[in-house]
Design an enzyme around this catalytic site. Sequence first.
Site, mmCIF file in Angstrom:
data_model
loop_
_atom_site.group_PDB
_atom_site.id
_atom_site.type_symbol
_atom_site.label_atom_id
_atom_site.label_comp_id
_atom_site.label_asym_id
_atom_site.label_seq_id
_atom_site.Cartn_x
_atom_site.Cartn_y
_atom_site.Cartn_z
ATOM 1 N N GLY A 119 -1.920 -8.889 4.275
ATOM 2 C CA GLY A 119 -0.905 -9.025 5.309
ATOM 3 C C GLY A 119 0.237 -9.896 4.835
ATOM 4 O O GLY A 119 0.884 -10.575 5.634
ATOM 5 N N SER A 204 -4.074 -7.303 -1.416
ATOM 6 C CA SER A 204 -2.656 -7.433 -1.092
ATOM 7 C C SER A 204 -2.270 -8.912 -1.050
ATOM 8 O O SER A 204 -2.391 -9.618 -2.037
ATOM 9 C CB SER A 204 -2.350 -6.702 0.219
#
Length: 516
Positions: A119, A204
């Site tokens: 995120g 991520s």
Amino acid sequence: MAELGRRAVLGAGLALASLPAAARLAPAPRVGTAAGDFEGDAEGGVQRFLGIQYGRAPRFRAPEPIAMPGVLRPAHNFGPSCPQRGSYRPQAEECLYLNVWTPGADRARRPVMLYIHGGAYSNGSVTDPLNDGARLAAAEDVVVVTVNHRLNALGYLYLARLDPRFPDSGNLGQLDLILALRWVRDNIAAFGGDPSRVMVFGQSGGGAKIATLMGMPAAQGLFHAAATMSGQQVTASGPLNATRRAQAYLAGLGVREDELTALFAVPVEKLVEALDTTDPILGGGVYFGPVLDMKWLVRHPFWPDANPQSNAVPMILGNTRDETRAFIDPASEKVRGLNWDNLAARMAPELRMDLLPEWVVAEYRAHFPADTPEQIFYRATTAGRSWPGQVIEADARAAAGTTSTWVYQVDFQSPTRPERGAPHTMDIALAFGTLDAAGSFTGTGPDAQRLSRQMMAAFASLARTGSPVVKGLAWPTYTLPDRATMVFDVQSAARNDPRRWERELFARVPYIQPGS
């Protein structure tokens, strides 16, 4: 203290009452640690302890450890996520909670796998069902820990140059993770974990946070192996750019730079709304990320080379074949109606490399003559946006030659969303075994199950032995010039430099980490 203990026991009883009847029949496991006593749940052969608060989060200040020795603390439900835009609920500023899944709180000294969510640095939560640790813990006999921490302005608003009262403000999210790792070091043995074998892995933004932790002196020795999944941090935000962002954000809040005491009175909802402030360097919403503050982070993680501190840690680096198919919707206006005339213009804003897009299109058309404009769009935006950081990091570690590095690429095509290919986030479900969770692209067929078993085994082996090599998966280390890469697919196999042509195409220009 007695009253606090009584309330904790009462809270545990109320939480148990909300569980399904079958779960209440099993005796609730309890663990005693220096941080407190915890009561969790037993389910499917795994014990889980959810929502353990590992620290307090004073606004814009360093986290504080929390310990209640001898006090029973119920651990049946996830704690709140950091305030953010998005659907994760509940949210609260006091968001420093972790979760533990273990085959048994029996002091068996199992390897520990600690997951950091993605995120970017502004959103996300480990309460996502993709991150459930039960299947991984059971399948690989490991202890799985997942961690929430401060994000966006609450975790990375750099105020140190504006007010000396906030010397740690640019790296609070990282300090939260360091505090969680210290909690694991001090308490995980009681949950059946081995504090000397802690592997961090993250996807991520989680991978980027790990790359940054690997260069932070305060994190040294707290983990002994690492895996980053589609997440790199070559350079951190410079302090001058971070200050400009802080000034823009404060202006959006209506807070004067010389009156930062006012920040303590701003409702957290307003702090989240102000995230829409235009970034003065990148445009779009204001960027937050770790800062080269010369206190907690004193050099860039992978520039001008791999930080010598990180070179002591065996590491996996991975990406997926079609990264950008996850966040550039094939049904979007940007992709619908793509043709050879508009491809370069639509591709240009998605690249992170300052290379002539018309030339890029011409080169791709010559090299992949059968490709459609859409196929080239996703090839080039992935290669010029999502891969360069990993290549730089892997090459830097290989050049240092002081420890082992393994690289993977997920080519497995989504059977449930074929238009997405092998997108960003594909490897989360594979690594956790959560193939049927909401948000998974893998499907639950035999190919996905076999691939998931391979990835879980390889990741757990890195935690257990410092190497991901397992039976049936010959995974050579990444060295120069071969660049051996494990291609995870229906039939997984190692290949040397599988993206060589694209790697060399974009290597003509320097890569600048967004946010730096």
